[in-house]
Write an enzyme that holds these catalytic residues in place. Sequence first.
Site, mmCIF file in Angstrom:
data_model
loop_
_atom_site.group_PDB
_atom_site.id
_atom_site.type_symbol
_atom_site.label_atom_id
_atom_site.label_comp_id
_atom_site.label_asym_id
_atom_site.label_seq_id
_atom_site.Cartn_x
_atom_site.Cartn_y
_atom_site.Cartn_z
ATOM 1 N N SER A 24 -5.750 91.504 52.215
ATOM 2 C CA SER A 24 -4.832 90.607 52.926
ATOM 3 C C SER A 24 -5.583 89.440 53.548
ATOM 4 O O SER A 24 -4.971 88.585 54.189
ATOM 5 C CB SER A 24 -4.059 91.371 54.011
ATOM 6 O OG SER A 24 -4.952 92.003 54.905
ATOM 7 N N THR A 156 37.537 68.064 61.077
ATOM 8 C CA THR A 156 37.675 69.512 60.877
ATOM 9 C C THR A 156 38.099 69.666 59.427
ATOM 10 O O THR A 156 38.827 68.804 58.911
ATOM 11 C CB THR A 156 38.706 70.149 61.838
ATOM 12 O OG1 THR A 156 39.985 69.605 61.549
ATOM 13 C CG2 THR A 156 38.362 69.913 63.299
ATOM 14 N N HIS A 157 37.655 70.697 58.780
ATOM 15 C CA HIS A 157 37.876 70.867 57.331
ATOM 16 C C HIS A 157 37.375 69.654 56.557
ATOM 17 O O HIS A 157 37.876 69.331 55.490
ATOM 18 C CB HIS A 157 39.354 71.083 57.018
ATOM 19 C CG HIS A 157 40.006 72.144 57.846
ATOM 20 N ND1 HIS A 157 40.090 73.457 57.457
ATOM 21 C CD2 HIS A 157 40.571 72.078 59.077
ATOM 22 C CE1 HIS A 157 40.698 74.149 58.405
ATOM 23 N NE2 HIS A 157 40.984 73.341 59.398
ATOM 24 N N SER A 278 13.424 56.205 43.971
ATOM 25 C CA SER A 278 13.615 56.822 42.659
ATOM 26 C C SER A 278 12.663 56.150 41.684
ATOM 27 O O SER A 278 12.367 54.961 41.805
ATOM 28 C CB SER A 278 15.054 56.629 42.212
ATOM 29 O OG SER A 278 15.141 56.634 40.802
ATOM 30 N N LYS A 284 17.501 52.878 44.832
ATOM 31 C CA LYS A 284 17.687 54.126 45.566
ATOM 32 C C LYS A 284 16.798 54.261 46.807
ATOM 33 O O LYS A 284 15.605 53.978 46.761
ATOM 34 C CB LYS A 284 17.398 55.326 44.656
ATOM 35 C CG LYS A 284 18.317 55.501 43.478
ATOM 36 C CD LYS A 284 19.774 55.808 43.866
ATOM 37 C CE LYS A 284 19.973 57.146 44.505
ATOM 38 N NZ LYS A 284 19.725 58.248 43.580
ATOM 39 N N ASN A 286 16.404 57.585 48.996
ATOM 40 C CA ASN A 286 16.917 58.962 49.008
ATOM 41 C C ASN A 286 16.550 59.708 50.291
ATOM 42 O O ASN A 286 15.422 59.583 50.782
ATOM 43 C CB ASN A 286 16.365 59.731 47.807
ATOM 44 C CG ASN A 286 16.904 59.189 46.497
ATOM 45 O OD1 ASN A 286 18.027 58.691 46.450
ATOM 46 N ND2 ASN A 286 16.103 59.267 45.449
ATOM 47 N N GLU A 291 17.218 66.556 52.699
ATOM 48 C CA GLU A 291 17.541 67.498 51.614
ATOM 49 C C GLU A 291 16.571 68.685 51.649
ATOM 50 O O GLU A 291 16.971 69.837 51.464
ATOM 51 C CB GLU A 291 17.449 66.803 50.260
ATOM 52 C CG GLU A 291 18.527 65.739 50.067
ATOM 53 C CD GLU A 291 18.238 64.894 48.843
ATOM 54 O OE1 GLU A 291 18.667 65.266 47.761
ATOM 55 O OE2 GLU A 291 17.544 63.867 48.982
ATOM 56 N N GLN A 323 1.751 95.565 55.844
ATOM 57 C CA GLN A 323 0.877 94.412 55.576
ATOM 58 C C GLN A 323 1.672 93.249 54.967
ATOM 59 O O GLN A 323 1.310 92.093 55.125
ATOM 60 C CB GLN A 323 -0.236 94.849 54.624
ATOM 61 C CG GLN A 323 -1.236 93.753 54.284
ATOM 62 C CD GLN A 323 -2.457 94.324 53.624
ATOM 63 O OE1 GLN A 323 -3.222 95.036 54.273
ATOM 64 N NE2 GLN A 323 -2.643 94.060 52.348
ATOM 65 N N LYS A 326 3.330 89.765 56.762
ATOM 66 C CA LYS A 326 2.726 88.501 57.185
ATOM 67 C C LYS A 326 3.160 87.268 56.381
ATOM 68 O O LYS A 326 3.522 86.249 56.983
ATOM 69 C CB LYS A 326 1.207 88.645 57.227
ATOM 70 C CG LYS A 326 0.772 89.373 58.499
ATOM 71 C CD LYS A 326 -0.649 89.815 58.468
ATOM 72 C CE LYS A 326 -0.889 91.242 58.117
ATOM 73 N NZ LYS A 326 0.124 92.245 58.445
HETATM 74 N N1 ARG Z 1 -4.260 94.661 56.930
HETATM 75 C C1 ARG Z 1 -3.501 95.685 57.553
HETATM 76 C C2 ARG Z 1 -2.079 95.219 57.825
HETATM 77 O O1 ARG Z 1 -1.873 94.056 57.885
HETATM 78 C C3 ARG Z 1 -4.135 96.061 58.837
HETATM 79 C C4 ARG Z 1 -3.805 97.440 59.262
HETATM 80 C C5 ARG Z 1 -4.395 98.386 58.289
HETATM 81 N N2 ARG Z 1 -4.294 99.714 58.740
HETATM 82 C C6 ARG Z 1 -4.563 100.767 57.903
HETATM 83 N N3 ARG Z 1 -4.423 101.935 58.438
HETATM 84 N N4 ARG Z 1 -4.962 100.608 56.671
HETATM 85 O O2 ARG Z 1 -1.183 95.998 57.969
#
Ligand code: ARG
Length: 463
Positions: A24, A156-157, A278, A284, A286, A291, A323, A326
């Site tokens: 990660s 409205t509408h 454009s 144009k 834009n 958007e 994990q 994120k």
């Molecule tokens: N990279 C892991 C996560 O984002 C960190 C926690 C990992 N914990 C584990 N017991 N392997 O979740």
Amino acid sequence: MSSLSRSGVFSGDMDQSLAKFSESISFDHRLYRHDIRGSIAHARMLAQQGILTQDEFAQIEAELIRIQGLIDRKELPFKIELEDIHMHIEQALIDALGDVGRKLHTARSRNDQIATDLRLWVREGLDTVDRLLEELQRAYLSRCEQDAGVILPAYTHMQRAQPVLAAHYWLAYIEKLNRDRLRVADCRRRVNICPLGGAAVAGTSMPIDRHLTAELLGFESVAANSIDISSDRDFAVESVFVLSMIATHLSGWAEEWILWSTTEFGFIKLPQAFCTGSSIMPQKVNPDTLELTRGKSARVIGSLQTLLVLLKGLPLAYNRDLQEDKPPLFDAFDTVIACLELAVPIVRGSVLQVESISKRLDQGYLDATALMEAIMMQGVPQRTAHHKVGALVAIAKEQNKTLSQLSDDDFRKVDSGFDGAILRKSLGVHGAVASYRSYGSSGPDFVTDQIASWKKKLQVESD
Ligand code: ARG
């Protein structure tokens, strides 16, 4: 290289394909400052409790600060074998300090560590979002004075409904943004709770002081259940919901101003610095920023869905699935922050096309409701007045006239008691706007009061 999480129970290295699959670091590296802040607080607490010596703490702190500098300058190479940001920092610490570095992970697991890092990161993100929401509120507020007295049709509408002051529109957005800010503040309270010291899932037998760590990290309180700590990502879902709501507001606004900027509407001119051209049609201009703001809301709402689906099948407590929280979390913050940063100059820099707007204010019978209310003031029941004004509108439409252009005879045709000369006084958009008097309406006095009250709340100087 064998990873820090592979204890003596393993007889060999992890397969390379798993290292690639499970890393990660490619996305959680952006937590490094929060991870180091958490580690310094944790080590300080360990020293306070006599678990580390003061000298060991001093070495760890100095080294972590040095590692932060290395990452700031992109001098710490990231390797997938070290999985995540926690391992990279800890390994660098051990490389520098040996056994002293090996003590940092006392009474801590990556499960409470990642929860801590994320909460610190989200707290910062929410503060940035709140600051930008406030800036956007100020931008709308400054428009209220810039566009003082301008009348717009309210819809409205998507059909012309009643005339309102432009400032009333801007105040509507200030209200929406304010609810967004209240949600940010409320969500922040549940983000700002310290998980550190929950360890893997059951807590620890080491004599730690979790309240001290929480205080050092500026958390308001300490999470009370180590199993919950290990699994809880409610704060991530909640904050992405708050962001989704903001993105939805921005998307609706973007849609409105895209329409308003068309030749067909001719209501607003967007600042050219935020428009594109454009490649084939030279005329144009834009509204791409708007958007994209509308389009990017889909990503934010998608992130909310991703997080909910990610969590819905998880038993207690930490599961590696977590994990995957994120990328959607980071993306939702990045996207909303970018949209807000662009919304501020667009709201400030756009110009209402007052001439083109006012030329057509007599279209669409915007004053019909005001006429109906004037008739009701003479004692006619609402349903009757509604019907009669409808009949007047039908006559006007047939003759291709406005209501004020109807003759005395036309008025009498609908009701022998109607006096054209008197009823005409309540017609026209200016008369209609001036007649609004309910709390929350577009009546000029009420709008002026609202502007003053928002100036006070947002601490904008009154002139
Ligand atoms: N990279 C892991 C996560 O984002 C960190 C926690 C990992 N914990 C584990 N017991 N392997 O979740």
